[in-house]
Design a protein around this motif. Structure first.
Motif, PDB file in Angstrom:
ATOM      1  N   ASP A 198       0.833  -1.201   0.000  1.00  0.00           N
ATOM      2  CA  ASP A 198       0.000   0.000   0.000  1.00  0.00           C
ATOM      3  C   ASP A 198       0.866   1.248   0.000  1.00  0.00           C
ATOM      4  N   GLU A 199       2.004   1.165   0.694  1.00  0.00           N
ATOM      5  CA  GLU A 199       2.908   2.303   0.831  1.00  0.00           C
ATOM      6  C   GLU A 199       4.328   1.853   0.506  1.00  0.00           C
ATOM      7  N   LEU A 200       4.982   2.575  -0.388  1.00  0.00           N
ATOM      8  CA  LEU A 200       6.388   2.343  -0.682  1.00  0.00           C
ATOM      9  C   LEU A 200       7.176   3.577  -0.268  1.00  0.00           C
ATOM     10  N   GLY A 201       8.296   3.377   0.418  1.00  0.00           N
ATOM     11  CA  GLY A 201       9.115   4.497   0.861  1.00  0.00           C
ATOM     12  C   GLY A 201      10.512   4.444   0.275  1.00  0.00           C
ATOM     13  N   PHE A 202      11.044   5.631  -0.053  1.00  0.00           N
ATOM     14  CA  PHE A 202      12.424   5.792  -0.523  1.00  0.00           C
ATOM     15  C   PHE A 202      13.026   6.996   0.197  1.00  0.00           C
ATOM     16  N   THR A 250      -4.192   1.090  -5.699  1.00  0.00           N
ATOM     17  CA  THR A 250      -3.278   2.234  -5.662  1.00  0.00           C
ATOM     18  C   THR A 250      -2.175   1.984  -4.650  1.00  0.00           C
ATOM     19  N   THR A 251      -0.944   2.189  -5.079  1.00  0.00           N
ATOM     20  CA  THR A 251       0.212   2.162  -4.184  1.00  0.00           C
ATOM     21  C   THR A 251       0.746   3.581  -4.052  1.00  0.00           C
ATOM     22  N   HIS A 252       0.834   4.054  -2.814  1.00  0.00           N
ATOM     23  CA  HIS A 252       1.429   5.361  -2.547  1.00  0.00           C
ATOM     24  C   HIS A 252       2.945   5.229  -2.524  1.00  0.00           C
TER      25      HIS A 252
END
Length: 485
Positions: A198-202, A250-252
């Motif tokens: 659901d959530e990808l972080g960089f 949807t992926t944030h």
């Protein structure tokens, strides 16, 4: 069952077998440990679980004896499968791709052996996904860490569609031209694995943007459409697996630049054992200035070009001879891979060449340590007049943030524009092209020549930026984003 779960290759604890057969326990630290502790402090510790791999014989023996720390589950993955997944794929393929390290005329080679190892990587990720699915409460939040576990979100989504899944990538993400070197089916599997979250972080917009570019696909395996909400801090990808008429998900995609805990770091740096090591370093350095670097002997860290720049500094600016010492800490990294062993040996050999060329009876230009010695590194941080951080490509690089926080007299930061930390620190650093040895040597000269007042002001601003998003807040921000979905 747990309502908050963390998954990472390395866990918060490790075990070794003593001579008498008993197990010795060693607890780790770092941002994930403090972050999960912050979650536990808000509720019951029974609500949190850290899933990790058993990394060595001691860890596997602990699993077999059913020895475990509260809130930690180690997975005893077959050692050959683990070796193929960790060294054969994660560190020899994905790491090289994301850091653009391949020697293109010879590498990469994607053959039957690669396919065999990829199956191990797939199995390793599947073991994590199944363990998380089994242990998670209904609607639990799961935070998956790094490139070792890039397939877990997609696998876990299929097993437990009720879960809220996040994934954070601590490395860069490969530019499309590099990622396209992967076989097409493997590239698609990798991207779709990530899009299970659901959530990808960089760490930076640059890395998140590269990932967004890699999702622009429309083929038999699925549809993915990146979008950029106006005025939003996050980006998004709408996607559908399988090419059919099913609903879009949807992926944030968010940017969360991890910082350091200034209070904790200063406390660690002022322990008695660090004071003792600092005193010994001062004896070796004398009244000379110091250029400090602390890295693993990782190919992307660019230690060799840093040493070449220092040699050029001493050649072009002989006034610095006998007036500066380069304190280089190079922790051995991945020494089970021949390329890393060779790189470590090259670092030591080049340092010895510089000492032989310029050294005198009472001055060693380079004091290099290739031991895992955090106490020495903290002492060097405190002594630093100049910090050299020149990776060819780096997800963040916390050393660039740590040294300004700890340096006692203030330090001038020479920083590669290819470090993730560049985005936050570039205004107060002397920035360089990491491949340009002459530019780096000139930056070292300017850093050593910087007036004390300017250096102190720059250091103050660098430290403020470095501590803007400390580990606990960084972790909780990801958790809050998941819980709000």
């Amino acid at each position: 069952m747990a309502s908050v779960l963390l998954a990472s290759n390395r866990g918060p604890v490790s075990y070794s077998v003593r001579d008498d057969g008993t197990l010795d326990t060693r607890r780790g630290g770092g941002g994930l440990v403090s972050g999960l502790s912050a979650v536990s402090s808000q509720g019951s510790a029974d609500d949190t679980l850290w899933v990790c791999a058993a990394l060595g014989d001691g860890d596997r023996e602990a699993v077999r004896r059913r020895v475990a720390e509260p809130g930690v589950r180690m997975l005893d993955i077959d050692p050959e499968v683990y070796a193929d997944a960790y060294n054969g794929i994660a560190n020899s393929v994905l790491w090289f791709l994301h850091h653009h390290l391949y020697e293109i005329p010879r590498e990469p080679v994607f053959d039957a052996e690669f396919r065999r190892r990829w199956e191990s990587y797939r199995g390793y990720n599947r073991a994590f996904a199944e363990a998380l699915a089994e242990a998670a409460d209904e609607g639990a939040a799961v935070l998956v860490q790094d490139y070792h576990l890039a397939l877990v979100p997609g696998m876990l989504r299929e097993l437990r569609p009720d879960l809220r899944i996040g994934h954070f990538t601590h490395t860069p993400w490969a530019d499309p031209a590099y990622l396209h070197m992967l076989p097409q089916d493997i590239e698609e599997e990798l991207v779709w694995g990530m899009l299970g979250a659901d959530e990808l972080g960089f760490h930076t917009a640059r890395w998140s943007g590269a990932f967004m570019q890699s999702t622009s696909m429309d083929n038999a395996s699925g549809t993915a459409v990146p979008f950029f909400p106006a005025g939003s801090r996050w980006r998004g990808v709408e996607h559908r697996r399988g090419g059919g008429p099913g609903p879009m998900r949807t992926t944030h995609v968010s940017v969360l630049p991890l910082g350091v805990d200034g209070d904790e770091l200063r406390a660690l740096a002022h322990r008695p054992q660090v004071d003792d090591r600092l005193a010994r370093l001062r004896e070796e350095v004398g009244d000379r200035k110091t250029i400090v670097r602390v890295d693993r002997t990782e190919l992307s860290k660019n230690i060799l070009r840093g040493l070449l720049a220092y040699r050029e500094l001493l050649t072009v600016h002989p006034e610095w001879r006998d007036r500066v010492v380069h304190l280089a800490s190079a922790y051995p990294s991945r020494q089970d891979l021949e390329s890393y062993r060779a790189y470590t040996a090259s670092v030591v050999a080049l340092a010895e060449e510089i000492n032989a060329e310029f050294g005198t009876a009472d001055w060693r230009p380079v004091l290099v340590s290739v031991e895992d010695d955090f106490t020495r590194s903290l002492a060097a941080y405190r002594l630093a007049d100049v910090a050299l951080v020149n990776p060819v490509r780096d997800g963040m690089n916390l050393v660039a943030k740590e040294i300004p926080v700890v340096s006692e007299a203030g330090c001038a930061l020479v920083l590669s524009r290819e470090a993730g930390a560049y985005t936050e620190l570039s205004q107060d650093a002397l920035t360089v092209n990491p491949f340009d040895v002459t530019e780096t040597a000139d930056a070292l000269h300017r850093a050593l020549s910087m007036p004390a007042a300017e250096r102190a002001e720059r250091t103050k601003r660098l430290a403020a930026a470095a501590t803007a998003l400390p580990p606990q807040r960084w972790f909780l921000d990801q958790l809050e984003a998941l819980r709000s979905r």
